[in-house]
Design a protein around this motif. Structure first.
Motif, PDB file in Angstrom:
ATOM      1  N   ALA A  69      18.490  10.046   1.503  1.00 36.83           N
ATOM      2  CA  ALA A  69      18.227   8.904   0.617  1.00 36.83           C
ATOM      3  C   ALA A  69      16.781   8.864   0.153  1.00 36.83           C
ATOM      4  O   ALA A  69      16.109   7.839   0.217  1.00 36.83           O
ATOM      5  CB  ALA A  69      18.608   7.595   1.308  1.00 36.83           C
ATOM      6  N   GLY A  70      16.266   9.992  -0.296  1.00 33.73           N
ATOM      7  CA  GLY A  70      14.918  10.062  -0.822  1.00 33.73           C
ATOM      8  C   GLY A  70      13.825  10.149   0.229  1.00 33.73           C
ATOM      9  O   GLY A  70      12.650  10.219  -0.108  1.00 33.73           O
ATOM     10  N   ARG A  71      14.205  10.122   1.489  1.00 32.14           N
ATOM     11  CA  ARG A  71      13.203  10.241   2.547  1.00 32.14           C
ATOM     12  C   ARG A  71      12.907  11.702   2.835  1.00 32.14           C
ATOM     13  O   ARG A  71      13.750  12.567   2.618  1.00 32.14           O
ATOM     14  CB  ARG A  71      13.696   9.592   3.837  1.00 32.14           C
ATOM     15  N   ARG A  72      11.722  11.931   3.337  1.00 32.75           N
ATOM     16  CA  ARG A  72      11.307  13.279   3.690  1.00 32.75           C
ATOM     17  C   ARG A  72      12.076  13.775   4.907  1.00 32.75           C
ATOM     18  O   ARG A  72      12.390  13.008   5.811  1.00 32.75           O
ATOM     19  CB  ARG A  72       9.820  13.239   4.030  1.00 32.75           C
ATOM     20  N   GLY A  73      12.368  15.072   4.952  1.00 33.00           N
ATOM     21  CA  GLY A  73      13.043  15.662   6.102  1.00 33.00           C
ATOM     22  C   GLY A  73      12.105  15.763   7.292  1.00 33.00           C
ATOM     23  O   GLY A  73      10.909  15.525   7.181  1.00 33.00           O
ATOM     24  N   GLY A  74      12.655  16.115   8.419  1.00 40.79           N
ATOM     25  CA  GLY A  74      11.856  16.229   9.630  1.00 40.79           C
ATOM     26  C   GLY A  74      12.088  17.562  10.316  1.00 40.79           C
ATOM     27  O   GLY A  74      12.657  18.491   9.739  1.00 40.79           O
ATOM     28  N   CYS A  75      11.663  17.645  11.547  1.00 42.12           N
ATOM     29  CA  CYS A  75      11.806  18.856  12.349  1.00 42.12           C
ATOM     30  C   CYS A  75      12.272  18.475  13.744  1.00 42.12           C
ATOM     31  O   CYS A  75      11.905  17.419  14.256  1.00 42.12           O
ATOM     32  CB  CYS A  75      10.479  19.595  12.488  1.00 42.12           C
ATOM     33  N   VAL A  76      13.065  19.356  14.323  1.00 39.32           N
ATOM     34  CA  VAL A  76      13.459  19.211  15.715  1.00 39.32           C
ATOM     35  C   VAL A  76      12.960  20.448  16.449  1.00 39.32           C
ATOM     36  O   VAL A  76      13.241  21.570  16.029  1.00 39.32           O
ATOM     37  CB  VAL A  76      14.984  19.070  15.875  1.00 39.32           C
ATOM     38  N   VAL A  77      12.214  20.258  17.525  1.00 45.13           N
ATOM     39  CA  VAL A  77      11.703  21.368  18.330  1.00 45.13           C
ATOM     40  C   VAL A  77      12.691  21.610  19.464  1.00 45.13           C
ATOM     41  O   VAL A  77      13.044  20.687  20.199  1.00 45.13           O
ATOM     42  CB  VAL A  77      10.296  21.049  18.888  1.00 45.13           C
TER      43      VAL A  77
END
Length: 122
Positions: A69-77
């Motif tokens: 929904a237009g939000r930036r993606g993230g990361c999972v370590v």
């Protein structure tokens, strides 16, 4: 030249003997009277394979998550062998994994224990 040394064993909280090898120059090494040296190797010793099992390795992989929904993606370590970690992802050392965790939206995986291992360090 092999010398006896002592090493702590945290698992049993004891001290155990350990072999320690060093190379000496001809000026440092000299024969001792009455000692036979016919069994001493005169070639470089082969490097031993790491004793740790592959499951004992500490490496990390990053899974990129898409934005919603237009939000930036993230990361999972993830720990390197986590089922959720992308197989093709590059393996990172702990400092690189911690650097990723400092990014906004990054989290450590709870399934593989990355959150337990890296959480106190992040």
């Amino acid at each position: 030249m092999a010398l006896p040394m002592w090493a702590d064993d945290p698992g049993t909280e004891t001290v155990k003997p350990r072999e320690y090898r060093v190379w000496l120059t001809p000026t440092q090494a000299h024969p001792i009277d009455g000692v036979r040296y016919d069994q001493v190797p005169r070639y470089p010793l082969r490097r031993e394979e790491p004793a740790a099992l592959s499951a004992d390795r500490w490496a990390w992989k990053i899974q990129r998550t898409p934005g919603v929904a237009g939000r930036r993606g993230g990361c999972v370590v993830h720990v390197w062998d986590c089922e959720e970690a992308p197989q093709e992802a590059e393996e990172l050392d702990v400092l690189a994994a911690l650097e990723v965790l400092r990014r906004p939206g990054a989290v450590a995986c709870g399934e593989c224990g990355a959150d337990v291992a890296l959480g106190p360090l992040a």
